[in-house]
Every structure is written in C-alpha cells, then in structure tokens.
Write an enzyme that holds these catalytic residues in place. Structure first.
Site, PDB file in Angstrom:
ATOM      1  N   SER A 118       0.824  -1.207   0.000  1.00 13.52           N
ATOM      2  CA  SER A 118       0.000   0.000   0.000  1.00 13.52           C
ATOM      3  C   SER A 118       0.857   1.256   0.000  1.00 13.52           C
ATOM      4  O   SER A 118       1.548   1.551   0.983  1.00 13.52           O
ATOM      5  CB  SER A 118      -0.924   0.022   1.217  1.00 13.52           C
ATOM      6  OG  SER A 118      -1.609   1.259   1.278  1.00 13.52           O
ATOM      7  N   ARG A 120      -0.495   4.093  -0.030  1.00 17.68           N
ATOM      8  CA  ARG A 120      -1.229   5.049   0.807  1.00 17.68           C
ATOM      9  C   ARG A 120      -0.677   5.005   2.225  1.00 17.68           C
ATOM     10  O   ARG A 120      -0.660   5.999   2.941  1.00 17.68           O
ATOM     11  CB  ARG A 120      -2.721   4.712   0.857  1.00 17.68           C
ATOM     12  CG  ARG A 120      -3.452   4.838  -0.469  1.00 17.68           C
ATOM     13  CD  ARG A 120      -4.936   4.594  -0.269  1.00 17.68           C
ATOM     14  NE  ARG A 120      -5.547   5.680   0.513  1.00 17.68           N
ATOM     15  CZ  ARG A 120      -6.744   5.596   1.093  1.00 17.68           C
ATOM     16  NH1 ARG A 120      -7.449   4.478   0.998  1.00 17.68           N
ATOM     17  NH2 ARG A 120      -7.231   6.620   1.765  1.00 17.68           N
ATOM     18  N   ARG A 228       1.492 -15.912 -20.723  1.00 17.46           N
ATOM     19  CA  ARG A 228       2.553 -14.956 -20.418  1.00 17.46           C
ATOM     20  C   ARG A 228       3.964 -15.486 -20.658  1.00 17.46           C
ATOM     21  O   ARG A 228       4.916 -14.700 -20.689  1.00 17.46           O
ATOM     22  CB  ARG A 228       2.405 -14.474 -18.976  1.00 17.46           C
ATOM     23  CG  ARG A 228       1.103 -13.726 -18.724  1.00 17.46           C
ATOM     24  CD  ARG A 228       0.912 -12.574 -19.700  1.00 17.46           C
ATOM     25  NE  ARG A 228      -0.311 -11.807 -19.426  1.00 17.46           N
ATOM     26  CZ  ARG A 228      -0.703 -10.741 -20.106  1.00 17.46           C
ATOM     27  NH1 ARG A 228       0.025 -10.307 -21.106  1.00 17.46           N
ATOM     28  NH2 ARG A 228      -1.825 -10.123 -19.802  1.00 17.46           N
TER      29      ARG A 228
END
EC number: 2.1.1.148
Length: 307
Positions: A118, A120, A228
């Site tokens: 995170s 934030r 991928r």
C-alpha cells in the site's frame, strides 16, 4: 526487523506437518529468484503435489493404483481432455516484486487472490526498472501492442535510457519532496508540511517497483503461464512467467510435463483448419481462398504446419 533478517528467520524456521510436501519446493521456500534488474519472485506457501491431482481425480473411481506411471498417465489424460478441477486442488502463493506497469498488465488475470503493497500507508522505495539496451525496440508495424524485431540505433537507445533514468529519479525526488518525508519516513524539513502519501504517489513513473502476494491454484496458474510465457507476450512479464515455470516444474513435475505436451507447445486447430489438413492428407491442392478461412486464420494454420 530488516528484510534480510526476516528472510533468514523464515529460512531457519522448521515446521512439522502431515500434509503432502515437495522437497524441491521446500528448498525454494522464501528464497528470492531474481527477475529483471530489481524484481524477484519467491514461493512463500503451497498446498498439494502431483498426487493431490490424482487423488482428486480418483474420488469418483474409488481406490486407484499408486503406481507412478499410472499416475503420470492419468495426469496426462486430465490435461489432454481439459478436466480442470483436479488441478485446482493445488495452490501456491508467491511474493512478487515487479514494475507497476507490469503489475497492471498482470492484474488482468482475475483468477488469483492478490494483496499489494500500500503506497497510501507506506513509502515506495527508490527503485525503478530500466530496460537493458538490447531490449529497446521500435513499435511493430504489424502488431499494435508489440515490439518490432528491429533494434534501435545505439545513439537513440542511449538517449531513451537517459530519459527513462532521469525522469524516474526526478519524479521520485519530487515524490519525496511533496511528502516532506524520506524513504524511511523521516521528516525532511521541520518547517514544512508535506502532502499525504496517497496523493504524492500519483507523480511516480510506471517503472517504479511495487510488491504483492499472489495466491493461485494450479489450473489458473498454468493458464496464466501459457499466455505470459508465450513468445508473443511482453518481454518484461515473460521473464516472470519463465521463472514461475521453473517453480512449477519442481513442484508438480508430472503436471508440468503434461502442460508442456498438451498446452504450452500444442496448438488449437479450428474445424475449417482440420478440413484443410484432411484435404492436404488426401493430396488435394487447397489455398486460402478455397479454404473458406480468413487470411489471418490461414497464415496461422500454415505457421503451425511448418516443420
């Protein structure tokens, strides 16, 4: 606790379990496998092995043989005939460090549980991906989402790398300046107030590294890897997939071998394509126009039929 100290503590931890374990994966647990310049993958947990796939498949049959060759044959049968649920009985959890622009491509695979670092709450580290010179290419003229096979002139490549590095450094410095906090979270200037971390992060470049935990079952992992690890996938995500292929090979060798045989290096042929092949076997001459296939379909079939 520093990351290296935490890693050493995890590596020295001994756990006793009655569940199925795989020695090759036990030896890989918690150890980072380097990818790109600052990235890595590492296995932090797993559940099941080849026998778990067999066990799940044989529930409806009652007791089955435990002979490895028969187990191997059954796994091949399941893979060949697209019986996917037995492969869902195995799970694996990775800790992955990757550039943000690859994370945004990766997250389109919606079949895993993901928890990302995170920005934030915490401050992102001053690490960003810079391609190697050999991996810089012009835009393909035939593929709107891919690289050309051509290489850039040396002076152009040097200029591109200079731009990437300078922009990354400048944006990170401005990120720190706007927060008024350094990478460790210490206030830089006691006389200034910084903006919140959740806003400051919007100025970072997409090659900044992020981290996440990524947990997925074997069936969905193999689907991810088929796409991928394919040569047409973007190089930067392909190298992560290739590292994961080595992990899968160590974890479930029978399933990996079946995957290579029936998925990774196999091809899908349409009904029209099969009709074309039948006519070719019968010695009939057939071209794209008479096949009823589009030019792209025809070209793809011809590529698959090349020795």
């Amino acid at each position: 606790m520093a990351k290296n100290d935490e890693l050493q503590e995890l590596l020295q931890t001994k756990n006793i379990t009655k569940r199925a374990t795989v020695q090759a994966i036990e030896e890989l647990l918690y150890s980072p496998i380097p990818v790109l310049d600052h990235g890595f993958i590492r296995v932090v947990d797993y559940m099941g092995d080849d026998s778990s796939i067999v066990q799940a498949a044989r529930v409806s049959y009652g007791r089955g043989t435990k002979k490895s060759l028969q187990d191997k044959g059954l796994i091949n049968y399941l893979m060949r005939h697209r019986h996917t649920t037995p492969f869902e009985m195995c799970d694996i959890k990775f800790h992955i460090k990757l550039p943000i622009f690859i994370a945004r491509q990766w997250i389109r695979h919606r079949t895993a549980s993901v928890n990302e670092y995170s920005a934030r709450y915490s401050i992102l580290s001053n690490e960003f991906y810079v391609p190697e010179k050999a991996n810089l290419s012009p835009q393909s003229t035939i593929n709107k989402q891919g690289r050309s096979t051509d290489t850039l002139p040396s002076e152009v490549a040097d200029r591109v790398l200079s731009i990437i590095k300078n922009d990354s450094i400048n944006c990170y410095n401005h990120y720190v300046e706007m927060m008024n906090e350094d990478e460790s979270g210490n206030v830089i200037d006691e006389n200034n107030i910084g903006i919140t971390r959740e806003l400051a992060r919007i100025n970072l470049t997409l090659n900044t590294y992020t981290e996440w935990y990524w947990k997925i079952n074997l069936h969905n992992l193999l689907h991810f890897l088929a796409l991928r690890a394919d040569p047409h996938a973007q190089y930067e995500i392909r190298v992560y997939a290739q590292a994961m292929l080595d992990v899968v090979k160590a974890w479930v060798p029978y399933a990996y071998e079946a995957f290579e045989e029936h998925k990774m290096y196999a091809t899908s042929i349409s009904r029209k394509g099969m009709e074309v092949i039948r006519q070719m076997i019968d010695g009939k001459k057939i071209d794209q126009e008479s096949s009823g296939m589009s030019k792209r379909e025809w070209d793809e079939l011809m590529v698959n039929l090349k020795p």
